[in-house]
Design an enzyme around this catalytic site. Structure first.
Site, PDB file in Angstrom:
ATOM      1  N   ASP A 312       0.840  -1.192   0.000  1.00  0.00           N
ATOM      2  CA  ASP A 312       0.000   0.000   0.000  1.00  0.00           C
ATOM      3  C   ASP A 312       0.879   1.247   0.000  1.00  0.00           C
ATOM      4  OD1 ASP A 312       0.744  -1.080   2.506  1.00  0.00           O
ATOM      5  OD2 ASP A 312      -0.847  -0.024   3.547  1.00  0.00           O
ATOM      6  N   GLU A 496      12.819   1.293   7.343  1.00  0.00           N
ATOM      7  CA  GLU A 496      11.753   0.461   6.787  1.00  0.00           C
ATOM      8  C   GLU A 496      11.964   0.137   5.313  1.00  0.00           C
ATOM      9  OE1 GLU A 496       6.880   0.850   6.642  1.00  0.00           O
ATOM     10  OE2 GLU A 496       8.114   2.650   6.532  1.00  0.00           O
TER      11      GLU A 496
END
EC number: 3.2.1.28
Length: 565
Positions: A312, A496
């Site tokens: 996403d 991340e």
């Protein structure tokens, strides 16, 4: 031309029916025996909507995670009574009636740590529990401690956790691996599936199904006992993903299951709700409003389903890569999801055999074989020479190459000649100086160029190694590790996602600032360090010069970046 045997679709439909009918009751039982917690947008109704639309907090996730100080119905009644009064202050009302999430403590690592020491020191810092969960908390209780990704996140996430667990195993923390498997099994028993994360607002969807692979990982330490212990939960999760298949006609879809015209069964991502996501409320409403030609509920479902995919967001789901409102996740059959379903069926067969049920093992093997044929038939783009997603609207395989194309290799579902073509495509189109590109499209979304993500680096590395493509696999690992090391040297953290067009830079895009921690990057980094360094001489940092491998005769430097679209 030979016409297909008329009985084949019926035969394919009958094979799974006996399994699905046996286990469909398992997921229903889980739903019936537990009270499903309501998400905050339902509990608080107009109050939730008004607070999020007022943008009282920079991050929409803040109020989604706020804990009511009393019964939400009473708070809502007070709000209705006070909201139109003169001088009403919404922020003050929220501060009085809710406990807001605490800011995560910033971790300052000791000076002079190697990369490996830094990661090993992070595991206790990233460990959480739900011991002090409040009555109206959106945080779902779990029986054991768990490791969160880091940064913004206070809950455990499903597919992130597998790659985190790889690192925990590398660090010798098998107790934490066992705890996390137990937690996910608890969620399956309680809710019938593993939600996106342990929050009430994540219950309407799952994420890439890695639970069976987690059990397989634990079995490396505990043997077949782990497979037998968690066989019931693996069966329940399989029933969740295949829910509704017994009534499907050819050409139909139901929730997460797709039945193509020839009877082939595949899966897609799906969210049971079609409203804005509580954690991204304002953004989802804006996305839906920006495309008046589509029903808002359809866009909401596709946004939610993209969140279920873990990607996403990405051009992978869109008709126009520059317009998020053109995403249509639910009409796309993903190659990575179906590869994971194939792997789940194979592990279920192995676990059934370990439990002494050879008949059931054969059933799962039959399902896996049928799915493998479906992957080869529908998820391979022969013209392009790579695996890709299937489009349910155009009834064709899509043209876009993404890092998801490596999943059939990762689970050993690919034909040998196609794996060789995938190696060429990967090296030509996706490999960059800082690792593997997610796609070659620059859309501004976080699951597109120039971002590279740790789990996709590992899937590609393992997948290519499975088919003897060690040189490309080692290229990916070396380029990504160099990126991780350069970023760590400068910022003293693992992040991340990374910009793979260069080295030493975190990635951009997405719905929130770049996060550090970071669970799956930690895990993949440890696995790759052990991959590139000799076992007799393990390395704590990425070497300045690439170690020699079987396929190289001299140290190699990362290649120059390839222009992206």
């Amino acid at each position: 031309m030979k016409s297909p045997a008329p009985s084949r679709p019926q035969k394919m439909a009958l094979i799974p029916a006996c399994i699905f009918l046996c286990f469909a009751a398992l997921s229903v039982q889980a739903e019936e025996t537990s009270v499903t917690p309501q998400p905050p947008d339902i509990l608080l109704g107009p109050l939730f909507n008004d607070v999020q639309n007022a943008k009282l907090f920079p991050d929409q996730k803040t109020f989604a995670g706020a804990v009511p100080n009393s019964d939400p119905l009473m708070i809502l009644a007070d709000y209705r009574m006070q909201q139109n009064q003169s001088g009403f202050d919404l922020r003050h009302f929220v501060n009085v009636n809710f406990t807001l999430p605490k800011e995560g403590e910033k971790y300052v690592p000791p000076e002079g740590q190697s990369l490996r020491e830094h990661i090993d020191g992070l595991w206790p810092i990233l460990t959480r529990s739900t011991e002090n969960t409040e009555k109206w908390d959106s945080l779902l209780p779990l029986p054991e401690p768990y490791v969160v990704p880091g940064g913004r996140f206070r809950e455990v996430y499903y597919w992130d956790s597998y790659f985190t667990m790889l690192g925990l195993a590398e660090s010798g923390h098998w107790d934490k691996v066992a705890d996390m498997v137990a937690n996910f099994a608890h969620e399956i028993d309680t809710y019938g599936h593993i939600p996106n994360g342990n929050r009430s607002y994540y219950l309407s969807r799952s994420q890439p199904p890695f639970f069976a692979l987690m059990v397989e990982l634990l079995a490396q330490h505990e043997g077949d006992a782990a497979l037998k212990q968690y066989l019931p939960q693996m069966q329940k999760e399989y029933a969740y993903w295949m829910d509704g298949v017994e009534n499907l006609q050819a050409g139909q879809q139901e929730k997460r299951v797709v039945k193509l015209q020839d009877g082939t069964l595949l899966n897609r991502y799906w969210d049971d709700r079609d409203t804005p996501r509580p954690e991204s409320w304002v953004e989802d409403i804006a996305t839906a409003k920006s495309n008046p030609n589509r029903p808002a509920t359809e866009i909401y479902r596709d946004l939610r389903s993209a969140a279920a995919s873990g990607w996403d967001f990405s051009s992978r789901w869109m008709d126009n890569p520059q317009q998020l409102n053109t995403l249509r996740t639910t009409s796309i059959v993903p190659v990575d999801l179906n590869s994971l379903m194939f792997k789940m069926e194979k592990i279920l067969a192995r676990a059934s055999k370990a439990a002494g049920d050879n008949a059931m093992a054969n059933q799962y093997e039959t399902l896996a074989n049928a799915r493998q044929k479906g992957i080869e038939k529908y998820l391979w783009n022969d013209q392009q020479g790579w695996y890709a997603d299937y489009d349910l609207k155009s009834h064709k395989v899509r043209n876009q190459l993404t890092a998801a194309a490596l999943f059939p290799l990762y689970v050993n579902a690919a034909a040998k000649d196609r794996a060789n073509k995938m190696a060429t495509a990967t090296k030509t189109h996706l490999l960059q100086p800082g690792g593997l590109n997610t796609t070659s499209v620059k859309s501004g979304q976080q699951w597109d160029a120039p971002n590279g993500w740790a789990p996709l680096q590992w899937v590609a590395t393992e997948g290519l190694q499975n088919y003897g493509q060690k040189e490309v696999a080692m290229d990916i690992s070396w380029h990504f590790l160099t990126n991780v090391q350069h970023t760590y040297d400068r910022e003293k953290k693992l992040v991340e996602k990374y910009d793979v067009s260069t080295t030493g830079t975190g990635g951009g895009g997405g719905e929130y600032p770049l996060q550090d921690g970071f669970g799956w990057t930690n895990g993949v980094t440890l696995k790759m360090l052990d991959l590139i360094c000799p076992k007799e001489q393990p390395c704590d940092n990425v070497p300045a010069t690439r170690p020699l491998s079987e396929s190289t005769t001299q140290p190699v430097k990362p290649k120059e970046a390839e222009p992206t679209l």
